[in-house]
Design a protein around this motif. Sequence first.
Motif, PDB file in Angstrom:
ATOM      1  N   MET A  14     -27.737 -57.505  25.806  1.00  0.00           N
ATOM      2  CA  MET A  14     -27.409 -57.110  27.178  1.00  0.00           C
ATOM      3  C   MET A  14     -27.698 -55.638  27.418  1.00  0.00           C
ATOM      4  N   SER A  15     -27.247 -54.788  26.509  1.00  0.00           N
ATOM      5  CA  SER A  15     -27.459 -53.349  26.710  1.00  0.00           C
ATOM      6  C   SER A  15     -28.941 -53.002  26.622  1.00  0.00           C
ATOM      7  N   GLY A  16     -29.676 -53.709  25.781  1.00  0.00           N
ATOM      8  CA  GLY A  16     -31.119 -53.476  25.705  1.00  0.00           C
ATOM      9  C   GLY A  16     -31.805 -53.749  27.038  1.00  0.00           C
ATOM     10  N   MET A  17     -31.431 -54.840  27.678  1.00  0.00           N
ATOM     11  CA  MET A  17     -32.017 -55.177  28.978  1.00  0.00           C
ATOM     12  C   MET A  17     -31.591 -54.174  30.055  1.00  0.00           C
ATOM     13  N   PHE A  18     -30.341 -53.737  29.972  1.00  0.00           N
ATOM     14  CA  PHE A  18     -29.831 -52.736  30.908  1.00  0.00           C
ATOM     15  C   PHE A  18     -30.656 -51.450  30.803  1.00  0.00           C
ATOM     16  N   PHE A  19     -30.847 -50.971  29.580  1.00  0.00           N
ATOM     17  CA  PHE A  19     -31.607 -49.734  29.394  1.00  0.00           C
ATOM     18  C   PHE A  19     -33.094 -49.931  29.676  1.00  0.00           C
ATOM     19  N   LEU A  20     -33.587 -51.131  29.440  1.00  0.00           N
ATOM     20  CA  LEU A  20     -34.985 -51.416  29.771  1.00  0.00           C
ATOM     21  C   LEU A  20     -35.215 -51.278  31.277  1.00  0.00           C
ATOM     22  N   LYS A  21     -34.268 -51.757  32.065  1.00  0.00           N
ATOM     23  CA  LYS A  21     -34.351 -51.606  33.525  1.00  0.00           C
ATOM     24  C   LYS A  21     -34.323 -50.124  33.904  1.00  0.00           C
ATOM     25  N   LEU A  22     -33.427 -49.379  33.274  1.00  0.00           N
ATOM     26  CA  LEU A  22     -33.312 -47.951  33.588  1.00  0.00           C
ATOM     27  C   LEU A  22     -34.526 -47.151  33.125  1.00  0.00           C
ATOM     28  N   SER A  23     -35.257 -47.662  32.138  1.00  0.00           N
ATOM     29  CA  SER A  23     -36.387 -46.912  31.576  1.00  0.00           C
ATOM     30  C   SER A  23     -37.594 -46.868  32.515  1.00  0.00           C
ATOM     31  N   ASP A  24     -37.597 -47.691  33.559  1.00  0.00           N
ATOM     32  CA  ASP A  24     -38.690 -47.715  34.541  1.00  0.00           C
ATOM     33  C   ASP A  24     -40.037 -47.928  33.852  1.00  0.00           C
ATOM     34  N   GLY A  25     -40.101 -49.040  33.088  1.00  0.00           N
ATOM     35  CA  GLY A  25     -41.357 -49.348  32.399  1.00  0.00           C
ATOM     36  C   GLY A  25     -41.674 -48.388  31.268  1.00  0.00           C
ATOM     37  N   PHE A  26     -40.659 -47.908  30.580  1.00  0.00           N
ATOM     38  CA  PHE A  26     -40.773 -46.951  29.482  1.00  0.00           C
ATOM     39  C   PHE A  26     -41.316 -45.591  29.939  1.00  0.00           C
ATOM     40  N   ARG A  27     -41.142 -45.277  31.217  1.00  0.00           N
ATOM     41  CA  ARG A  27     -41.552 -43.962  31.717  1.00  0.00           C
ATOM     42  C   ARG A  27     -40.457 -42.915  31.565  1.00  0.00           C
ATOM     43  N   LYS A  28     -39.210 -43.370  31.407  1.00  0.00           N
ATOM     44  CA  LYS A  28     -38.087 -42.447  31.228  1.00  0.00           C
ATOM     45  C   LYS A  28     -37.644 -42.518  29.776  1.00  0.00           C
ATOM     46  N   GLY A  29     -37.704 -41.396  29.106  1.00  0.00           N
ATOM     47  CA  GLY A  29     -37.545 -41.351  27.659  1.00  0.00           C
ATOM     48  C   GLY A  29     -36.204 -41.797  27.109  1.00  0.00           C
ATOM     49  N   LYS A  30     -35.114 -41.238  27.608  1.00  0.00           N
ATOM     50  CA  LYS A  30     -33.807 -41.553  27.032  1.00  0.00           C
ATOM     51  C   LYS A  30     -33.444 -43.032  27.202  1.00  0.00           C
ATOM     52  N   PRO A  31     -33.603 -43.606  28.394  1.00  0.00           N
ATOM     53  CA  PRO A  31     -33.313 -45.042  28.506  1.00  0.00           C
ATOM     54  C   PRO A  31     -34.259 -45.901  27.669  1.00  0.00           C
ATOM     55  N   ALA A  32     -35.512 -45.480  27.523  1.00  0.00           N
ATOM     56  CA  ALA A  32     -36.468 -46.236  26.700  1.00  0.00           C
ATOM     57  C   ALA A  32     -36.031 -46.235  25.241  1.00  0.00           C
ATOM     58  N   ILE A  33     -35.605 -45.096  24.749  1.00  0.00           N
ATOM     59  CA  ILE A  33     -35.126 -45.008  23.366  1.00  0.00           C
ATOM     60  C   ILE A  33     -33.852 -45.838  23.198  1.00  0.00           C
ATOM     61  N   ALA A  34     -32.958 -45.766  24.188  1.00  0.00           N
ATOM     62  CA  ALA A  34     -31.728 -46.558  24.131  1.00  0.00           C
ATOM     63  C   ALA A  34     -32.043 -48.057  24.127  1.00  0.00           C
ATOM     64  N   ALA A  35     -33.064 -48.469  24.883  1.00  0.00           N
ATOM     65  CA  ALA A  35     -33.466 -49.877  24.900  1.00  0.00           C
ATOM     66  C   ALA A  35     -33.968 -50.311  23.528  1.00  0.00           C
ATOM     67  N   LEU A  36     -34.777 -49.475  22.902  1.00  0.00           N
ATOM     68  CA  LEU A  36     -35.294 -49.793  21.566  1.00  0.00           C
ATOM     69  C   LEU A  36     -34.173 -49.855  20.524  1.00  0.00           C
ATOM     70  N   VAL A  37     -33.270 -48.897  20.572  1.00  0.00           N
ATOM     71  CA  VAL A  37     -32.147 -48.881  19.625  1.00  0.00           C
ATOM     72  C   VAL A  37     -31.263 -50.106  19.838  1.00  0.00           C
ATOM     73  N   SER A  38     -31.009 -50.449  21.098  1.00  0.00           N
ATOM     74  CA  SER A  38     -30.203 -51.634  21.398  1.00  0.00           C
ATOM     75  C   SER A  38     -30.876 -52.899  20.891  1.00  0.00           C
ATOM     76  N   GLY A  39     -32.184 -53.002  21.081  1.00  0.00           N
ATOM     77  CA  GLY A  39     -32.918 -54.172  20.607  1.00  0.00           C
ATOM     78  C   GLY A  39     -32.890 -54.298  19.097  1.00  0.00           C
ATOM     79  N   ILE A  40     -33.088 -53.191  18.412  1.00  0.00           N
ATOM     80  CA  ILE A  40     -33.040 -53.203  16.944  1.00  0.00           C
ATOM     81  C   ILE A  40     -31.643 -53.574  16.462  1.00  0.00           C
ATOM     82  N   THR A  41     -30.636 -52.995  17.095  1.00  0.00           N
ATOM     83  CA  THR A  41     -29.249 -53.315  16.746  1.00  0.00           C
ATOM     84  C   THR A  41     -28.965 -54.795  16.965  1.00  0.00           C
ATOM     85  N   SER A  42     -29.434 -55.318  18.078  1.00  0.00           N
ATOM     86  CA  SER A  42     -29.225 -56.724  18.396  1.00  0.00           C
ATOM     87  C   SER A  42     -29.838 -57.627  17.335  1.00  0.00           C
ATOM     88  N   PHE A  43     -31.087 -57.371  16.979  1.00  0.00           N
ATOM     89  CA  PHE A  43     -31.748 -58.181  15.957  1.00  0.00           C
ATOM     90  C   PHE A  43     -31.066 -58.042  14.593  1.00  0.00           C
TER      91      PHE A  43
END
Length: 104
Positions: A14-43
Amino acid sequence: MAWIFLLIAGLGEMSGMFFLKLSDGFRKGKPAIAALVSGITSFYFLSLSLKELPIGTAYGIWTGIGSAGTVLLGMLIFKEEASFRRIFFIGCIISGVVGLKLVS
């Protein structure tokens, strides 16, 4: 412990998808990194849960938590449509997740 790991994995999804939305297609760095960390944590936590739970049950519940939770986040935070039909089908997902838990 496997069920707790699975819950953490679902929340990570859930948090990965939330941060993915905030990352604006990986154009915003902090939300993009948070999305990646959330995804790795999830897996990671999903993999821990798979040591004890059947793969079909764990995957179904993981995707159910991620799907239903992400739709609810979208409605609450991003003001997405909250129609009766959407809420009804989220309820169907949740009842499926509960059913999988009950038979495992």
